[in-house]
Design an enzyme around this catalytic site. Structure first.
Site, PDB file in Angstrom:
ATOM      1  N   THR A 129      58.451  90.919 -57.763  1.00  0.00           N
ATOM      2  CA  THR A 129      58.361  91.144 -59.045  1.00  0.00           C
ATOM      3  C   THR A 129      57.952  92.672 -59.212  1.00  0.00           C
ATOM      4  O   THR A 129      57.533  92.988 -60.205  1.00  0.00           O
ATOM      5  CB  THR A 129      57.159  90.497 -59.754  1.00  0.00           C
ATOM      6  OG1 THR A 129      55.980  90.592 -59.035  1.00  0.00           O
ATOM      7  CG2 THR A 129      57.391  88.815 -59.675  1.00  0.00           C
ATOM      8  N   SER A 130      58.008  93.702 -57.885  1.00  0.00           N
ATOM      9  CA  SER A 130      57.568  94.720 -58.054  1.00  0.00           C
ATOM     10  C   SER A 130      58.667  95.807 -58.588  1.00  0.00           C
ATOM     11  O   SER A 130      58.904  96.162 -59.770  1.00  0.00           O
ATOM     12  CB  SER A 130      57.040  95.031 -56.970  1.00  0.00           C
ATOM     13  OG  SER A 130      55.665  94.937 -56.640  1.00  0.00           O
ATOM     14  N   ARG A 131      59.514  96.003 -57.626  1.00  0.00           N
ATOM     15  CA  ARG A 131      60.744  96.989 -58.017  1.00  0.00           C
ATOM     16  C   ARG A 131      61.847  96.688 -56.914  1.00  0.00           C
ATOM     17  O   ARG A 131      61.677  96.340 -55.768  1.00  0.00           O
ATOM     18  CB  ARG A 131      60.519  98.608 -57.757  1.00  0.00           C
ATOM     19  CG  ARG A 131      59.698  99.212 -58.638  1.00  0.00           C
ATOM     20  CD  ARG A 131      60.131  99.359 -59.991  1.00  0.00           C
ATOM     21  NE  ARG A 131      59.415  99.919 -61.108  1.00  0.00           N
ATOM     22  CZ  ARG A 131      59.026  99.030 -62.177  1.00  0.00           C
ATOM     23  NH1 ARG A 131      58.645  97.876 -61.949  1.00  0.00           N
ATOM     24  NH2 ARG A 131      58.248  99.780 -63.104  1.00  0.00           N
ATOM     25  N   GLU A 157      69.434  96.839 -61.148  1.00  0.00           N
ATOM     26  CA  GLU A 157      69.096  96.428 -62.403  1.00  0.00           C
ATOM     27  C   GLU A 157      69.479  97.096 -63.620  1.00  0.00           C
ATOM     28  O   GLU A 157      69.699  96.669 -64.668  1.00  0.00           O
ATOM     29  CB  GLU A 157      67.876  95.885 -62.370  1.00  0.00           C
ATOM     30  CG  GLU A 157      66.565  96.741 -62.567  1.00  0.00           C
ATOM     31  CD  GLU A 157      65.250  96.283 -62.716  1.00  0.00           C
ATOM     32  OE1 GLU A 157      64.962  95.215 -62.044  1.00  0.00           O
ATOM     33  OE2 GLU A 157      64.672  96.679 -63.723  1.00  0.00           O
ATOM     34  N   HIS A 190      63.401  91.176 -65.111  1.00  0.00           N
ATOM     35  CA  HIS A 190      62.566  91.972 -65.335  1.00  0.00           C
ATOM     36  C   HIS A 190      61.737  91.568 -66.578  1.00  0.00           C
ATOM     37  O   HIS A 190      61.497  92.540 -67.670  1.00  0.00           O
ATOM     38  CB  HIS A 190      63.127  93.464 -65.647  1.00  0.00           C
ATOM     39  CG  HIS A 190      61.886  94.647 -64.920  1.00  0.00           C
ATOM     40  ND1 HIS A 190      62.223  95.562 -64.250  1.00  0.00           N
ATOM     41  CD2 HIS A 190      60.553  94.519 -65.113  1.00  0.00           C
ATOM     42  CE1 HIS A 190      61.214  96.371 -63.993  1.00  0.00           C
ATOM     43  NE2 HIS A 190      60.092  95.644 -64.363  1.00  0.00           N
ATOM     44  N   GLN A 191      61.218  90.450 -66.445  1.00  0.00           N
ATOM     45  CA  GLN A 191      60.416  90.074 -67.891  1.00  0.00           C
ATOM     46  C   GLN A 191      59.022  89.572 -67.202  1.00  0.00           C
ATOM     47  O   GLN A 191      58.168  89.103 -68.116  1.00  0.00           O
ATOM     48  CB  GLN A 191      61.098  88.419 -68.373  1.00  0.00           C
ATOM     49  CG  GLN A 191      61.018  87.257 -67.304  1.00  0.00           C
ATOM     50  CD  GLN A 191      61.507  86.129 -68.112  1.00  0.00           C
ATOM     51  OE1 GLN A 191      62.629  85.885 -68.216  1.00  0.00           O
ATOM     52  NE2 GLN A 191      60.354  85.310 -68.386  1.00  0.00           N
ATOM     53  N   PHE A 250      56.374  91.202 -67.117  1.00  0.00           N
ATOM     54  CA  PHE A 250      55.443  91.990 -67.823  1.00  0.00           C
ATOM     55  C   PHE A 250      55.302  91.433 -69.203  1.00  0.00           C
ATOM     56  O   PHE A 250      54.613  91.735 -70.268  1.00  0.00           O
ATOM     57  CB  PHE A 250      55.716  93.408 -68.027  1.00  0.00           C
ATOM     58  CG  PHE A 250      57.120  93.667 -68.924  1.00  0.00           C
ATOM     59  CD1 PHE A 250      58.197  93.509 -68.325  1.00  0.00           C
ATOM     60  CD2 PHE A 250      56.697  94.130 -70.168  1.00  0.00           C
ATOM     61  CE1 PHE A 250      59.243  93.936 -69.345  1.00  0.00           C
ATOM     62  CE2 PHE A 250      58.124  94.169 -71.029  1.00  0.00           C
ATOM     63  CZ  PHE A 250      59.131  94.018 -70.522  1.00  0.00           C
TER      64      PHE A 250
HETATM   65  P1  NAI Z   1      48.466  99.044 -58.177  1.00  0.00           P
HETATM   66  O1  NAI Z   1      48.738 100.562 -58.021  1.00  0.00           O
HETATM   67  O2  NAI Z   1      47.246  98.760 -58.919  1.00  0.00           O
HETATM   68  O3  NAI Z   1      48.581  98.478 -56.860  1.00  0.00           O
HETATM   69  C1  NAI Z   1      49.695  98.795 -55.852  1.00  0.00           C
HETATM   70  C2  NAI Z   1      48.999  98.627 -54.196  1.00  0.00           C
HETATM   71  O4  NAI Z   1      49.851  98.614 -53.153  1.00  0.00           O
HETATM   72  C3  NAI Z   1      47.760  99.670 -54.093  1.00  0.00           C
HETATM   73  O5  NAI Z   1      46.431  98.811 -53.457  1.00  0.00           O
HETATM   74  C4  NAI Z   1      48.367 100.275 -52.838  1.00  0.00           C
HETATM   75  O6  NAI Z   1      47.464 100.691 -51.950  1.00  0.00           O
HETATM   76  C5  NAI Z   1      49.438  99.240 -52.272  1.00  0.00           C
HETATM   77  N1  NAI Z   1      50.442  99.827 -51.413  1.00  0.00           N
HETATM   78  C6  NAI Z   1      51.015 100.946 -51.666  1.00  0.00           C
HETATM   79  N2  NAI Z   1      51.750 101.083 -50.514  1.00  0.00           N
HETATM   80  C7  NAI Z   1      51.729 100.186 -49.557  1.00  0.00           C
HETATM   81  C8  NAI Z   1      52.431  99.812 -48.514  1.00  0.00           C
HETATM   82  N3  NAI Z   1      53.364 100.562 -47.768  1.00  0.00           N
HETATM   83  N4  NAI Z   1      51.932  98.557 -47.882  1.00  0.00           N
HETATM   84  C9  NAI Z   1      50.990  97.749 -48.737  1.00  0.00           C
HETATM   85  N5  NAI Z   1      50.566  98.085 -49.552  1.00  0.00           N
HETATM   86  C10 NAI Z   1      50.758  99.178 -50.287  1.00  0.00           C
HETATM   87  O7  NAI Z   1      49.939  98.662 -58.806  1.00  0.00           O
HETATM   88  P2  NAI Z   1      49.865  97.287 -59.650  1.00  0.00           P
HETATM   89  O8  NAI Z   1      49.604  97.473 -61.169  1.00  0.00           O
HETATM   90  O9  NAI Z   1      49.417  95.961 -59.073  1.00  0.00           O
HETATM   91  O10 NAI Z   1      51.534  97.120 -59.600  1.00  0.00           O
HETATM   92  C11 NAI Z   1      52.447  96.840 -58.459  1.00  0.00           C
HETATM   93  C12 NAI Z   1      54.068  97.227 -58.787  1.00  0.00           C
HETATM   94  O11 NAI Z   1      54.479  96.030 -59.809  1.00  0.00           O
HETATM   95  C13 NAI Z   1      54.143  98.247 -59.788  1.00  0.00           C
HETATM   96  O12 NAI Z   1      54.334  99.449 -58.697  1.00  0.00           O
HETATM   97  C14 NAI Z   1      55.322  98.253 -60.367  1.00  0.00           C
HETATM   98  O13 NAI Z   1      56.537  98.657 -59.883  1.00  0.00           O
HETATM   99  C15 NAI Z   1      55.447  96.739 -60.445  1.00  0.00           C
HETATM  100  N6  NAI Z   1      55.217  96.052 -61.742  1.00  0.00           N
HETATM  101  C16 NAI Z   1      56.247  95.014 -62.168  1.00  0.00           C
HETATM  102  C17 NAI Z   1      56.331  94.714 -63.449  1.00  0.00           C
HETATM  103  C18 NAI Z   1      57.539  93.791 -63.826  1.00  0.00           C
HETATM  104  O14 NAI Z   1      57.498  93.486 -65.007  1.00  0.00           O
HETATM  105  N7  NAI Z   1      58.258  93.180 -63.076  1.00  0.00           N
HETATM  106  C19 NAI Z   1      55.311  94.851 -64.510  1.00  0.00           C
HETATM  107  C20 NAI Z   1      54.347  96.018 -63.871  1.00  0.00           C
HETATM  108  C21 NAI Z   1      54.294  96.421 -62.449  1.00  0.00           C
END
Ligand code: NAI
Length: 334
Positions: free
Chosen positions: A232-234, A263, A295-296, A298
């Site tokens: 659900t990240s990217r 996407e 991408h829902q 959020f």
């Molecule tokens: P965050 O910044 O709070 O957490 C990301 C974590 O990943 C951090 O603890 C970081 O240390 C860790 N990290 C970085 N590189 C890493 C690696 N190589 N291996 C392991 N861990 C690693 O971010 P949050 O808010 O938790 O969001 C995560 C991702 O979710 C965002 O980057 C965004 O792309 C995605 N997202 C998707 C949404 C959706 O609607 N599908 C909505 C909001 C965010």
């Protein structure tokens, strides 16, 4: 401040207009995505407000700077689509919405896990057609299973709490372990054992140049046979072609996606009358054990309210020279 709001859907207009009532920025709601072709629509604006599939590469930022745009207010947490070096060079400040509702995304993740496991998407269609057979719908107990979480920031830690609630063992990998997660019983392990031990692997790390195709053929090969993979990240965190091979071989038993590499040309639009030109995406749709949402994750009322409020606050702060939720080149390294 005059703000050109790109990629506007009716729900964006509704929530941003409500949040702006006390701030009185002049918001121009534009339906097109931001791209080289649509840069001229920002003429007269000091700021642009952009979403996840808007193009904020160097060429586009150059064009915006030429029109006098000095600020970009992202209404997303992710900022992988912004050329931050170009923004810094052009004196364009970039802000984002870091933690609008980690619960929204983590809960959607749990929905994907449950639906894939118990085949809810298939059962829904069967029952509507009068087919009450259970063959092909066999699931497994989540209780006692191992869930591997890569990235235990805001969303990953929420997801850990949910899965612990199901009675799962949660292992995690993150260069910055989260003490809150440790306190709830999450075990931090290196990536290799995480991939080898987990029944479910869920990605919650950001997309950066270092994490592009984080899950590729070799890492897929090191996972358990029949593993469930959730993203659900990217989209670009997964090499989709390699995932398709792993699905064909039965290595991947389940794949749940809310994001997809390409996407930008598909998601957020109604394309139901059109022929899909993306053969890789079309292939994914043929698997009964693949569940894709557009991408829902959020998209909850609470998250939309918080996104709009923080975006407007960021614009107001920027107007007054304050650096609220600013993103810089240094953030990519973290
Ligand atoms: P965050 O910044 O709070 O957490 C990301 C974590 O990943 C951090 O603890 C970081 O240390 C860790 N990290 C970085 N590189 C890493 C690696 N190589 N291996 C392991 N861990 C690693 O971010 P949050 O808010 O938790 O969001 C995560 C991702 O979710 C965002 O980057 C965004 O792309 C995605 N997202 C998707 C949404 C959706 O609607 N599908 C909505 C909001 C965010």
């Amino acid at each position: 401040m005059r703000v050109a709001v790109y990629s506007t859907k009716p729900y964006d207009e509704e929530f941003l207009t409500a949040a702006n009532l006390a701030h009185r920025h002049h918001l121009s709601f534009l339906e097109p995505r931001l791209s080289l072709d649509t840069v001229p629509l920002a003429a007269g604006a000091e700021a642009v407000c952009a979403f996840v599939n808007d193009d904020l590469s160097a060429g586009v930022l150059d064009g915006l700077a030429g029109l006098g745009v000095r600020r970009v207010a992202l209404r997303s947490a992710g900022f992988n689509h912004v050329d931050l070096q170009a923004a810094a060079r052009l004196g364009i400040s970039v802000t984002r919405v870091p933690g609008y509702s980690p619960h929204a995304v983590a809960e959607h993740c749990a929905a994907l896990v449950l639906a894939l496991n118990r085949r809810t998407h298939r059962a829904y269609n069967r029952v509507r057609e009068g087919n009450f057979a259970l063959t092909g719908l066999l699931g497994f107990d989540l209780f006692g299973k191992t869930v591997g979480i890569v990235g235990t920031g805001r969303i990953g830690s929420c997801f850990a709490r949910i899965m612990i609630g199901f009675g799962c063992r949660v292992v995690a990998n993150d260069p910055y372990p989260n003490e809150e997660c440790r306190a709830m019983g999450v075990e931090y392990v290196p990536l290799e054992p995480l991939l080898a031990q987990s029944d479910i692997v869920s990605l919650h790390l950001p997309l950066t140049p270092q994490t592009y195709h984080f899950i590729e053929a070799e890492r897929l090969g090191s996972m358990r046979d029949g593993v469930m993979l959730i993203n659900t990240s990217r989209g670009m965190l997964i090499d989709t072609a390699a995932a398709i091979n792993a699905l064909k071989q039965g290595k991947l038993g389940y794949l749940g996606l809310d994001v997809y590499e390409e996407e930008a040309d598909l998601f957020f639009e109604d394309l139901s009358d059109q022929v899909l030109h993306d053969d890789i995406f079309s292939r994914l749709l043929t698997f009964p054990n693949v569940l894709i949402t557009g991408h829902q994750a959020f998209f909850t009322r609470e998250a939309m309210t918080n996104i709009a409020a923080t975006t407007i606050d960021n614009l107001t702060a920027a107007e007054h020279g304050a650096a609220l939720n600013k993103v810089t080149v240094d953030d990519v390294a973290r």
